[in-house]
Design a protein around this motif. Structure first.
Motif, PDB file in Angstrom:
ATOM      1  N   UNK A 149     148.755  93.422  -1.243  1.00 50.08           N
ATOM      2  CA  UNK A 149     148.662  92.494  -2.669  1.00 50.08           C
ATOM      3  C   UNK A 149     149.165  91.255  -2.122  1.00 50.08           C
ATOM      4  N   UNK A 150     149.146  90.988  -0.944  1.00 44.70           N
ATOM      5  CA  UNK A 150     149.452  89.328  -1.584  1.00 44.70           C
ATOM      6  C   UNK A 150     148.017  89.143  -1.411  1.00 44.70           C
ATOM      7  N   UNK A 151     146.737  89.640  -0.887  1.00 48.78           N
ATOM      8  CA  UNK A 151     145.322  89.291  -0.660  1.00 48.78           C
ATOM      9  C   UNK A 151     145.020  89.492  -2.787  1.00 48.78           C
ATOM     10  N   UNK A 152     145.459  90.261  -3.256  1.00 50.98           N
ATOM     11  CA  UNK A 152     145.776  90.246  -4.766  1.00 50.98           C
ATOM     12  C   UNK A 152     145.802  89.162  -4.866  1.00 50.98           C
ATOM     13  N   UNK A 153     146.738  88.243  -4.864  1.00 51.19           N
ATOM     14  CA  UNK A 153     147.151  87.366  -5.571  1.00 51.19           C
ATOM     15  C   UNK A 153     146.149  86.163  -5.011  1.00 51.19           C
ATOM     16  N   UNK A 154     145.912  86.227  -4.085  1.00 50.05           N
ATOM     17  CA  UNK A 154     145.408  84.817  -3.351  1.00 50.05           C
ATOM     18  C   UNK A 154     143.471  84.520  -4.078  1.00 50.05           C
ATOM     19  N   UNK A 155     143.397  85.579  -4.247  1.00 46.42           N
ATOM     20  CA  UNK A 155     142.148  86.254  -5.075  1.00 46.42           C
ATOM     21  C   UNK A 155     142.270  85.856  -6.377  1.00 46.42           C
ATOM     22  N   UNK A 156     143.323  85.645  -7.146  1.00 44.10           N
ATOM     23  CA  UNK A 156     143.549  85.496  -8.100  1.00 44.10           C
ATOM     24  C   UNK A 156     143.090  84.820  -9.072  1.00 44.10           C
ATOM     25  N   UNK A 157     144.198  83.284  -7.427  1.00 42.75           N
ATOM     26  CA  UNK A 157     143.397  81.979  -8.425  1.00 42.75           C
ATOM     27  C   UNK A 157     142.437  81.981  -7.562  1.00 42.75           C
ATOM     28  N   UNK A 158     142.099  82.510  -6.510  1.00 41.28           N
ATOM     29  CA  UNK A 158     140.940  81.836  -6.030  1.00 41.28           C
ATOM     30  C   UNK A 158     140.087  81.773  -7.298  1.00 41.28           C
ATOM     31  N   UNK A 159     139.410  82.954  -8.149  1.00 41.22           N
ATOM     32  CA  UNK A 159     138.480  83.125  -9.291  1.00 41.22           C
ATOM     33  C   UNK A 159     138.524  82.548 -10.274  1.00 41.22           C
ATOM     34  N   UNK A 160     140.364  82.297 -10.357  1.00 41.46           N
ATOM     35  CA  UNK A 160     140.744  81.854 -12.038  1.00 41.46           C
ATOM     36  C   UNK A 160     139.417  80.512 -12.473  1.00 41.46           C
ATOM     37  N   UNK A 161     139.646  80.653 -13.857  1.00 34.52           N
ATOM     38  CA  UNK A 161     139.704  79.231 -14.128  1.00 34.52           C
ATOM     39  C   UNK A 161     138.824  78.072 -13.503  1.00 34.52           C
ATOM     40  N   UNK A 162     138.534  77.277 -13.371  1.00 38.10           N
ATOM     41  CA  UNK A 162     139.646  75.493 -12.681  1.00 38.10           C
ATOM     42  C   UNK A 162     140.103  75.912 -11.058  1.00 38.10           C
ATOM     43  N   UNK A 163     139.278  77.294 -10.530  1.00 38.52           N
ATOM     44  CA  UNK A 163     140.518  77.878  -9.237  1.00 38.52           C
ATOM     45  C   UNK A 163     139.504  77.092  -8.239  1.00 38.52           C
ATOM     46  N   UNK A 164     140.039  77.433  -7.434  1.00 40.12           N
ATOM     47  CA  UNK A 164     138.733  77.776  -5.866  1.00 40.12           C
ATOM     48  C   UNK A 164     137.372  77.945  -5.794  1.00 40.12           C
ATOM     49  N   UNK A 165     137.181  78.808  -6.488  1.00 30.64           N
ATOM     50  CA  UNK A 165     135.007  79.179  -6.170  1.00 30.64           C
ATOM     51  C   UNK A 165     134.953  78.219  -6.813  1.00 30.64           C
ATOM     52  N   UNK A 166     135.252  77.616  -8.353  1.00 30.94           N
ATOM     53  CA  UNK A 166     134.693  76.497  -9.062  1.00 30.94           C
ATOM     54  C   UNK A 166     134.888  75.434  -8.722  1.00 30.94           C
ATOM     55  N   UNK A 167     136.135  74.859  -7.742  1.00 27.93           N
ATOM     56  CA  UNK A 167     135.459  73.426  -7.283  1.00 27.93           C
ATOM     57  C   UNK A 167     134.710  73.823  -6.442  1.00 27.93           C
ATOM     58  N   UNK A 168     135.391  74.196  -5.297  1.00 25.95           N
ATOM     59  CA  UNK A 168     133.946  74.780  -4.287  1.00 25.95           C
ATOM     60  C   UNK A 168     132.281  74.238  -4.654  1.00 25.95           C
ATOM     61  N   UNK A 169     132.336  75.222  -5.498  1.00 27.43           N
ATOM     62  CA  UNK A 169     130.380  75.030  -6.847  1.00 27.43           C
ATOM     63  C   UNK A 169     130.663  73.616  -7.131  1.00 27.43           C
ATOM     64  N   UNK A 170     131.447  72.759  -7.301  1.00 26.73           N
ATOM     65  CA  UNK A 170     131.293  71.544  -8.466  1.00 26.73           C
ATOM     66  C   UNK A 170     130.734  70.787  -6.781  1.00 26.73           C
ATOM     67  N   UNK A 171     130.941  70.731  -6.036  1.00 32.83           N
ATOM     68  CA  UNK A 171     130.721  69.928  -4.432  1.00 32.83           C
ATOM     69  C   UNK A 171     128.995  69.814  -4.444  1.00 32.83           C
ATOM     70  N   UNK A 172     129.143  71.341  -4.660  1.00 33.79           N
ATOM     71  CA  UNK A 172     127.537  71.415  -4.644  1.00 33.79           C
ATOM     72  C   UNK A 172     126.575  70.829  -6.211  1.00 33.79           C
ATOM     73  N   UNK A 173     127.480  70.889  -6.715  1.00 32.71           N
ATOM     74  CA  UNK A 173     127.117  70.609  -8.170  1.00 32.71           C
ATOM     75  C   UNK A 173     126.033  71.710  -8.956  1.00 32.71           C
ATOM     76  N   UNK A 174     127.091  72.903  -8.737  1.00 28.31           N
ATOM     77  CA  UNK A 174     127.027  74.394  -8.394  1.00 28.31           C
ATOM     78  C   UNK A 174     128.006  74.613 -10.091  1.00 28.31           C
ATOM     79  N   UNK A 175     129.011  73.545  -9.943  1.00 24.18           N
ATOM     80  CA  UNK A 175     129.999  74.353 -10.992  1.00 24.18           C
ATOM     81  C   UNK A 175     129.432  74.639 -12.345  1.00 24.18           C
ATOM     82  N   UNK A 176     130.485  75.548 -12.526  1.00 20.10           N
ATOM     83  CA  UNK A 176     130.262  76.290 -14.109  1.00 20.10           C
ATOM     84  C   UNK A 176     131.496  76.210 -14.681  1.00 20.10           C
TER      85      UNK A 176
END
Length: 323
Positions: A149-176
């Motif tokens: 359950x904790x993993x689900x909530x953590x990755x829910x914020x990781x994949x949300x719009x403007x979340x962790x994944x988008x932020x990391x991708x934006x560092x490399x100029x690949x933010x979408x």
């Protein structure tokens, strides 16, 4: 006199038990004569009473009730249960919305193949003498210790719009502005990726334990013969851990069909991410169709048993003796 003596001797010989038929305590083998013998023979069965009672009560009886409910139209609340025959099973295989969820399992099956390859690679590398290998072992196994359950909530914020994944991708100029959980393909791929991150540690520990049980003399002999790491893996490690790999494949297939925690927490089965187990839970507790849900559970159980049987027939257990 001589004849009388011979007859008496013969009677005495017949009346005297054979030494081979008498145990040390004077009783015949296979026939308990004392209370101690009876208690000694009954002790293993007395120890088995508690686990057998728990196994029957909490496993076989519920499975029997589930099979019975699958032939009824029970709603899970009413005491009335009308027998419907195989109608529930017919619905599962004829209604597309009920059977379509099986295709979602292919995402997790592919993810299971990836995690087995990754776990086997790291288990092989870390089985050799490397610096900081204990640290890397802990890092690989740590995700499996976290609550699902904790993993689900953590990755829910990781994949949300403007979340962790988008932020990391934006560092490399690949933010979408792509919604990772917004369409079935990317959502199922993302959820399958989370399962890879979580369960790789389990396969890693299984493989590492099997590799470390290989006698060290085999590696020493291979090194003296000039064998490379790849040759050691191919001719020593791979044959030795074949039963463990077979077990991991069975767990991967059954786990791919029974995925529940991560998709239920992150999407609730929306956007085409509903698995067979999520659908079964919704049928039972949201739509009050316990009979249909029981039939779905029986179908899932039979599919897992069938796949396991086929896998065991195709890849039977072989005794590995490398020494």
């Amino acid at each position: 006199m001589t004849g009388t003596t011979q007859v008496a001797s013969a009677k005495t010989h017949r009346a005297t038990p054979s030494r081979r038929n008498i145990t040390r305590n004077g009783s015949s083998p296979g026939v308990p004569r004392t209370r101690g013998d009876l208690l000694r023979r009954a002790t293993p069965w007395l120890f088995l009473l508690a686990p057998l009672a728990l196994l029957i009560t909490f496993t076989y009886v519920p499975v029997g009730n589930m099979v019975y409910y699958s032939f009824t139209d029970w709603d899970g609340i009413s005491p009335d249960r009308d027998f419907t025959g195989v109608d529930n099973y017919v619905q599962i295989f004829t209604r597309p919305e009920l059977f379509r969820v099986f295709f979602v399992s292919f995402y997790y099956l592919a993810a299971s193949a990836v995690q087995i390859v990754i776990a086997l690679y790291f288990a092989t590398v870390l089985s050799f003498d490397l610096r900081f290998r204990n640290l890397f072992k802990g890092l690989l196994f740590f995700p499996y210790l976290i609550n699902g359950v904790a993993i689900g909530f953590v990755f829910l914020y990781f994949f949300q719009d403007g979340g962790t994944l988008d932020s990391v991708l934006s560092w490399f100029g690949a933010g979408t502005g792509h919604a990772w959980l917004g369409d079935p393909a990317s959502a199922n791929t993302s959820l399958a990726g989370v399962s890879v991150w979580r369960f790789t540690g389990l396969n890693f520990v299984l493989f590492l334990g099997a590799i470390q049980s290989i006698p060290g003399e085999l590696y020493e002999a291979a090194q003296l013969d000039g064998a490379t790491r790849w040759q050691q893996f191919r001719h020593i490690i791979a044959p030795s851990i074949r039963p463990v790999v077979s077990l991991s494949i069975i767990l991967a297939i059954s786990g791919s069909l029974a995925v529940f925690e991560i998709p239920y927490i992150m999407t609730g089965g929306a956007t085409g991410t509903s698995t067979f187990v999520i659908q079964t839970v919704k049928l039972a507790f949201q739509f009050n169709k316990t009979g249909l849900a029981s039939a779905a559970a029986v179908v899932l159980l039979l599919i897992i048993l069938l796949i396991t049987w086929i896998q065991r027939r195709l890849v039977p257990d072989e005794k590995v003796d490398l020494v």
